[in-house]
Design an enzyme around this catalytic site. Structure first.
Site, PDB file in Angstrom:
ATOM      1  CE  LYS A  86       0.071 -27.984  -4.118  1.00  0.00           C
ATOM      2  NZ  LYS A  86      -0.632 -27.024  -3.261  1.00  0.00           N
TER       3      LYS A  86
ATOM      4  CD  GLU B 218      -1.474 -14.643   5.618  1.00  0.00           C
ATOM      5  OE1 GLU B 218      -1.123 -15.825   5.425  1.00  0.00           O
ATOM      6  OE2 GLU B 218      -1.217 -13.721   4.798  1.00  0.00           O
TER       7      GLU B 218
ATOM      8  NE  ARG C  78       3.076 -12.680   4.757  1.00  0.00           N
ATOM      9  CZ  ARG C  78       3.083 -13.131   3.510  1.00  0.00           C
ATOM     10  NH1 ARG C  78       2.209 -14.034   3.139  1.00  0.00           N
ATOM     11  NH2 ARG C  78       3.943 -12.672   2.635  1.00  0.00           N
TER      12      ARG C  78
END
Length: 638
Positions: free
Chosen positions: A289, A377, A405
């Site tokens: 990354k 979540e 969600r």
């Protein structure tokens, strides 16, 4: 397009069609990777955006376009944080400088923006399910295109990703899932799955061992070939022991990898092999990354989603008007730590975003009372319910748009049982450049009708402190909703008081018109009311509702009965939002006869991306719109 082997001064500018990438030689691909990174870094330094994820998949993007045909095949980028190189190579090079700007291109794949964005994204872990649906649609239509889902290891921690794997593996259709494994989501990955994915071998070692074993078996007289065939039948067992293949092959995927995600040529070879298999394949790719920009490599969490920064150093650009004021997120984080010092029952929970939600300091000061559940979540909410059922006071810190969600868990696991879980909804309202997938436009609407839930939308950072103290002092579920960005400069308290339950406050009394506002719209309304009184002599009442549920029936009814005109203000969709609740209450009390009511809030639409200032003007909830509306209600001109 130049022939392979020829020198091109600027490879990126020579790409006239996405399929041109497949015509490049190795040297040209390396040059193109450098140019893509340079363009991405330069643009994000000016506009902000998701830098580290996109830098990490440059070679992966080139390999995809070297093997597959974007005019025919379907690509689904999970979340879309990593799709900047894709945008540059699929016809948006000349518009790329407008990334995330108002009326510019989106920071995420968007079907309405380009025919090469095959599925719109913004929330994580949707790619495999969508791609599985596309694969089934292909087969029903009798087509022969490839379908490719590109998902990060952080997104792979979510339940939805596994639901997609389960269905795709069961159906057995031709599908390629590319797992981009950089050992990071937004913050460092957590959970048993991330540890499992980290246990891998270099593909070169695995291939060499396999080749040596095959050679030795073939040399055994008489039984060598039989032993080799047996070994090949058992190959999956060895592979599963050494790599994460065991997990994915349990879902009936053919696991390939891990493969170096920065070696374009080798990636392309592996992809060619994978596309030849008429079954679900998971290709495990290892990337770094932030690759190619040292500040992002060193601090990928910060550069995951970053504002403007200095190219040379990576340091954030400072804005004069925000230097001295803390953000709502910072106030939340510091207040939570202060409350946790006095109450050992307080536990902080986040879903892969400790720094983004402001609980990073809490995690360092109270590690035993901090839980990062990953991008889960739904689990976060029910996990909090379990803690609350045993006497603890969990605080679930999640962005407004992501809490959508876990709607069923809020209803069924928390509110039905009246459990004392505190939901802290950061980014309530318009968030800015991340656009419609990230605006917290609907939380008041999707929460307001749930029984047993108290909803507080503080007008400033001081009231946020009081709301948090109030929530933790109560005995039931509470949602606290606050905006992105800096506060108004309200005086903070080391020991905030508790708000009277369901009670708003009359900030200004006037006889001509009343403004009933909540959250971020209270201070702009008060400022406009004071301006109008100074310039016209008209007196405007301003009421801070503060509680969206329960509403302050006594004071709201009194305002409706003492004023001919009411202006209702919120930074939430007016469809089912705060103003809808006020109108329902006043109608139930027969207070609307002869009363002129206007509402300002977000439209029944998905608001585009742009700065918060631009979008508040666009949607008609900024100070100018409030002033214009009040003057119209008063029968006055500007």
């Amino acid at each position: 397009m130049s022939q392979p082997g020829m020198t091109i001064d600027n490879v990126l500018d020579s790409i006239q069609h996405p399929t041109d990438v497949a015509k490049l030689d190795a040297d040209q691909l390396r040059q193109l990777a450098d140019e893509l990174r340079e363009r991405i870094i330069g643009t994000v330094s000016q506009n902000g955006g998701h830098l580290a994820p996109s830098l990490g998949v440059v070679e992966l993007t080139l390999a995809l376009l070297s093997v597959f045909n974007p005019d025919k095949d379907k690509f689904v980028w999970d979340v879309g944080h990593q799709a900047y190189a894709w945008k540059l190579l699929t016809g948006r090079r000349d518009e790329f400088s407008t990334l995330r700007q108002y009326q510019g291109i989106s920071g995420f794949p968007k079907m309405a923006e380009s025919p090469y964005d095959h599925f719109g994204v913004g929330h994580s872990s949707t790619s495999i399910s969508a791609a599985a649906g596309m694969a089934m649609a292909r087969d029903l239509a009798g087509d022969d295109n490839d379908v490719i889902a590109i998902i990060g290891d952080g997104s792979m921690t979510a339940g939805l990703a596994f639901e997609g794997l389960n269905q795709a593996g069961h159906q057995g259709r031709r599908l390629l899932v590319i797992l981009n494994d950089n050992e990071m989501s937004i913050s460092k990955n957590v959970g048993a799955l991330s540890l499992f994915l980290s246990r891998n071998l270099s593909s070169r070692w695995v291939r060499r061992m396999k080749r040596d074993v095959e050679t030795w078996l073939k040399s055994v007289p008489g039984i060598g070939e039989e032993m080799l065939n047996y070994a090949k039948r058992s190959e999956h067992s060895l592979k599963s022991f050494f790599t994460p293949g065991m997990l994915f092959e349990a879902f009936r995927f053919n696991y390939v990898g891990p493969v170096d995600g920065h070696d374009v040529r080798n990636l392309a070879k592996v992809m060619q092999m994978a596309r030849a298999l008429d079954e679900p394949v998971l290709l495990h790719v290892l990337t770094k990354k932030g690759k190619g920009y040292e500040p992002a490599e060193s601090n990928p969490t910060y550069f995951h989603g970053v504002g403007r920064f200095e190219l040379e150093t990576g340091a954030a650009c400072k804005f004069v008007d925000s230097d001295s004021l803390p953000s709502y997120t910072e106030v939340f984080g510091s207040t939570l730590c202060s409350l946790a010092e006095k109450d050992e029952r307080v536990i902080a929970i986040t879903a892969a975003m400790p720094e983004g939600t402001g609980v990073g300091e809490f995690s360092r000061r109270f590690p035993d009372r901090f839980v990062d559940v990953g991008i889960c979540e739904q689990h976060a909410v029910t996990f909090a319910a379990g803690l609350a059922a045993q006497g603890f006071r969990p605080v679930v810190a999640i962005y407004s748009t992501f809490l959508q969600r876990s709607y069923d868990q809020i209803v069924h696991d928390v509110c039905l049982q009246k459990l004392p879980v505190t939901f802290c909804l950061d980014r309530g309202g318009l968030v800015g450049e991340d656009g419609p997938t990230h605006h917290g436009a609907f939380d008041l609407s999707y929460l307001r009708h749930i029984p047993n839930l108290t909803i507080i939308a503080p007008k400033d950072e001081a009231e946020l402190q009081q709301a948090m103290k109030t929530a933790l002092a109560g005995e039931g579920p509470v949602a606290i909703r606050y905006p992105r960005g800096i506060g108004v400069g309200a005086c903070l308290s080391a020991d905030p008081g508790v708000l009277e339950h369901g009670r708003g406050e009359l900030l200004k009394k006037g006889a001509d018109v009343a403004v009933i506002a909540v959250g971020s719209r209270v201070h702009p309304a008060l400022a406009v009311a004071e301006e109008i009184e100074r310039s016209t002599g008209k007196a405007v009442s301003v009421f801070n509702a503060r509680f969206v549920k329960p509403l302050d029936a006594e004071q709201l009814v009194a305002l409706a009965r003492s004023h001919d005109s009411l202006l209702l203000l919120e930074e939430n969709t007016t469809t089912g939002g705060f103003s809808s609740g006020v109108l329902e209450l006043l109608a139930d009390h027969d207070c609307l006869a002869g009363v002129h009511v206007r509402r300002l809030g977000l439209p029944d639409d998905f608001v585009t991306h742009g700065t918060q200032k631009q979008l508040r003007k666009l949607t008609g909830i900024d100070r100018a719109a409030i002033r214009r509306t009040l003057l119209e209600m008063l029968g006055l001109q500007e």
